[in-house]
Write an enzyme that holds these catalytic residues in place. Structure first.
Site, PDB file in Angstrom:
ATOM      1  N   LEU A 610       0.860  -1.187   0.000  1.00 21.62           N
ATOM      2  CA  LEU A 610       0.000   0.000   0.000  1.00 21.62           C
ATOM      3  C   LEU A 610       0.897   1.237   0.000  1.00 21.62           C
ATOM      4  CD1 LEU A 610      -2.710   1.428   0.190  1.00 21.62           C
ATOM      5  CD2 LEU A 610      -2.615   1.160   2.683  1.00 21.62           C
ATOM      6  N   ALA A 611       1.104   1.806  -1.184  1.00 20.00           N
ATOM      7  CA  ALA A 611       1.933   3.005  -1.305  1.00 20.00           C
ATOM      8  C   ALA A 611       1.139   4.217  -0.811  1.00 20.00           C
ATOM      9  CB  ALA A 611       2.363   3.210  -2.754  1.00 20.00           C
ATOM     10  N   HIS A 612       1.787   5.077  -0.036  1.00 21.00           N
ATOM     11  CA  HIS A 612       1.108   6.250   0.519  1.00 21.00           C
ATOM     12  C   HIS A 612       2.156   7.225   1.042  1.00 21.00           C
ATOM     13  CE1 HIS A 612       1.867   3.518   3.882  1.00 21.00           C
ATOM     14  NE2 HIS A 612       2.015   4.604   4.616  1.00 21.00           N
ATOM     15  N   ALA A 613       1.735   8.459   1.228  1.00 23.91           N
ATOM     16  CA  ALA A 613       2.571   9.478   1.884  1.00 23.91           C
ATOM     17  C   ALA A 613       1.660  10.275   2.805  1.00 23.91           C
ATOM     18  CB  ALA A 613       3.241  10.375   0.844  1.00 23.91           C
TER      19      ALA A 613
END
Length: 693
Positions: A610-613
């Site tokens: 789960l890519a996130h910033a």
């Protein structure tokens, strides 16, 4: 008279109702047999002074019945009769550790033997126990000729050890509390950290952070800062901060606080100390998604923890999921950092929490290995007890009746979660409507509230409203005391009110606002929610959150992507969201930089990432994209590599995406579905499997 016997006398003098031997044993941490012996010793003293004796009321407990004159004479006699206080083993160990760690002068054992007035063998046994105690912190005590006793270990480990020892010693009392009757342990601490230093730091907290707040965060922040300043002024310094992550996302308020502390104590040119202290103080704070790199992991953990505890206890916590999840998420976000950097909170209410909420405690404790695996460290029983408080509060909310007969204010200095727990227990058990949970610094607000009764966890000045002092956790003996208190104040009963579920009206208002001015901002949403709360209208925010099928559009689904490496894969999965301006290119770079900095934390399950910033890194609105991978990609995760499916999440607040997160938790636990999704070749088939159509 021994100090413990004197404390027992003060306790019995101040009690309006009988106290059971069991309750006294728990409070003084003694066996029932030892407590009876203490009462016998106390009665010997009272008999010699011609005062009434402590007697037993069958089925109720111990009682000391005095008239006002006898009470005044007894307390005056006790004060005059007070002899030199000799330290017991626990108090000697505290004094020795603080002397070695914080005293300006050299510490020699033979000097301590004279000071304590005990034998060499007794002090030798004290030192043996100290060495055993300090092992868990990676700290040792050495005795060096002409230098005396010194601590050997990393400076950050020594400070963590001192912080933990002092926290356990003072229990529920803050170091800034300056009552006339200070405990012996407080007096020992003030020998090595002057109360003047602590008071200065506390006043800086007032000016830089909050003058009204008084909770665990304040207590721990002031305590830890005091230890660091005392060590630094004794020329014990943090040599480097290479072990810190480069981007620690420190709150500007914390930086101003530390700058002011350094200026006040004349500390200059100490960049390592500044970086270290600001970072540690940030880990002590409850964090939201704008300050924590762990915000997604914290939300996943909080959702998993609620599901786990509900399954273990069969208590429907999901009915109170909105508030429970938010409280757990903020707590876990800071907890993850505390565990990683060995600055876990000490919880003075741990034993009471274990006894009062045993089933919930065991359920939360059985989830601890999940957090341990994530952090690589072991979460303490004290921290587990803090998590239990959140569940216990929700349990009280689930059990309580909706009719209220009294209006009250709760004063609590143990933090928001603990204050809410006491508040919900009062509402559940006694039909009490709590208007506010305040700290002792906000007592002036009581007169402005339409309240009739005041419940407090600490003694406060007399006021024009009935007051009852309680422990934060209500025990069986307390119930009778509260019932007696309410009976004495029957004239304050109010006509009952009923809360109304206004979720549909709340949703309708949001739609009207959206049609007139466009997307509803976070500020508008929160202001509207606060208005509903103030007017006692229930809103189930979970019903307002979009589902994954509402957010994931066909254009945001990529099948059988071909990527060179994990950086390229993040670029590919985020491209649809960049194209429609849901996120910026800055957000994409922030995702890549975070993995480079903090490792493969975005790999959240077997073959699943789960890519996130963080929102301020370039998230414009809520959005989700997903990509399956033709040739699985390794991110460097020991257990979950290689990644076959990657999601990209853009979140702008802490609640609107929670249904999406809950779905991802289900996907983490369903490896068969992950395999099916990885194999499909059409978007329609992908959606059918993903959405369970």
């Amino acid at each position: 008279m021994k100090d413990r016997t004197a404390r027992l006398l003060n306790r019995l003098v101040s009690a309006e109702l009988p106290i059971s031997i069991k309750a006294l044993s728990e409070e003084f941490q003694l066996s029932a047999r030892t407590m009876r012996n203490e009462i016998n010793e106390l009665n010997d003293y009272l008999s010699q002074q011609d005062f009434p004796l402590v007697y037993s009321l069958r089925g109720k407990g111990m009682k000391l019945q005095l008239n006002k004159k006898e009470e005044e004479m007894l307390l005056a006699t006790l004060k005059a009769d007070k002899k030199n206080e000799f330290l017991n083993r626990e108090e000697r160990i505290l004094d020795l550790i603080l002397a070695i760690g914080l005293a300006k002068d050299k510490v020699f054992l033979f000097h301590k033997e004279e000071e304590f007035q005990v034998s060499k063998s007794t002090v030798d046994e004290d030192m043996r126990r100290i060495r055993e105690l300090l092992k868990e912190y990676g700290v040792n005590v050495l005795s060096i000729p002409k230098e005396g006793l010194i601590l050997r270990g990393k400076e950050k480990s020594i400070r963590t050890m001192l912080y933990s020892i002092i926290n356990k010693a003072i229990g529920t009392v803050s170091l800034t509390d300056q009552y006339k009757n200070q405990s012996l342990k407080q007096k020992i601490i003030f020998r090595y950290i002057p109360i003047t230093m602590i008071s200065k730091i506390d006043r800086i907290y007032d000016s830089c952070i909050s003058a009204s707040e008084d909770n665990y965060y304040r207590k721990n922040l002031v305590t830890f800062t005091s230890i660091c300043i005392a060590r630094f002024l004794n020329k014990k310094k943090i040599e480097n901060t290479i072990w810190l992550k480069r981007d620690i996302y420190t709150n500007k308020i914390i930086e101003v606080f530390v700058e002011t502390v350094f200026y006040t104590f004349g500390i200059k040119d100490a960049l390592n100390e500044f970086n270290y202290l600001t970072f540690i103080l940030e880990t002590l704070n409850q964090q939201d998604m704008n300050t924590s790199i762990d915000w997604v992991q914290a939300q996943l953990l909080s959702i998993q923890l609620i599901q786990h505890v509900e399954n273990q206890t069969h208590i429907p916590f999901s009915k109170k999921e909105e508030v429970l999840q938010e409280g757990l998420y903020q707590h876990i976000a800071s907890l993850l950092n505390r565990v990683r950097y060995d600055v876990q909170f000490s919880n003075p209410l741990k034993e009471n929490i274990q006894k009062s909420y045993d089933m919930i405690y065991r359920a939360v404790n059985s989830f601890a290995p999940v957090i341990n695996q994530l952090t690589g460290k072991e979460i303490s029983q004290d921290e587990i007890a803090f998590l239990v408080i959140h569940f216990s509060t929700s349990l009280s909310e689930l059990n309580q009746e909706v009719a209220y007969y009294y209006r009250a204010v709760v004063i609590c200095n143990h933090g928001t979660a603990t204050g809410r727990l006491l508040s919900e227990n009062l509402k559940e058990l006694f039909n009490i409507e709590v208007l506010a949970v305040l700290s002792s610094r906000e007592i002036g607000l009581i007169e402005k509230l339409d309240a009739d009764l005041v419940f407090s966890t600490l003694p406060i000045e007399a006021m024009n409203k009935p007051l009852l002092v309680l422990e934060p956790i209500i025990k069986e003996d307390d119930k009778e005391i509260i019932h007696h208190f309410l009976e004495q104040n029957k004239e304050h009963r109010r006509i009952s009110k009923n809360y109304q579920d206004m979720t549909h009206i709340f949703h309708s208002l949001l739609q009207v606002i959206d049609s007139q001015v466009g997307d509803v901002s976070k500020d508008v949403y929160e202001k509207l929610a606060e208005i509903f709360k103030e007017n006692q209208f229930l809103v189930n925010k979970r019903e307002l959150q979009p589902m994954i099928q509402d957010i994931l559009e066909d254009e945001h689904i990529i099948l059988q992507a071909e990527a060179k490496d994990w950086q390229d894969l993040i670029q590919i999965v985020s491209e649809p969201l960049v194209k429609d301006e849901t996120i910026t290119q800055q957000y994409v770079q922030a995702m890549i930089d975070s993995v480079n900095e903090f490792g493969p934390y975005i790999v959240i399950g077997k073959h699943l990432a789960l890519a996130h910033a963080r929102p301020e890194d370039g998230a414009n609105r809520l959005g989700l994209s997903v990509a399956t991978v033709k040739d699985p990609i390794c991110f460097g995760h020991d257990e979950n590599d290689p990644v076959k499916i990657i999601f990209c999440l853009s979140a702008v607040d802490s609640f609107s995406h929670l249904n999406i997160m809950k779905y991802l938790v289900q996907l983490i636990n369903d490896e068969e579905k992950t395999k099916q999704l990885d194999d499909v070749t059409t978007i329609e088939d992908f959606k059918k499997i993903l959405f369970n159509d």
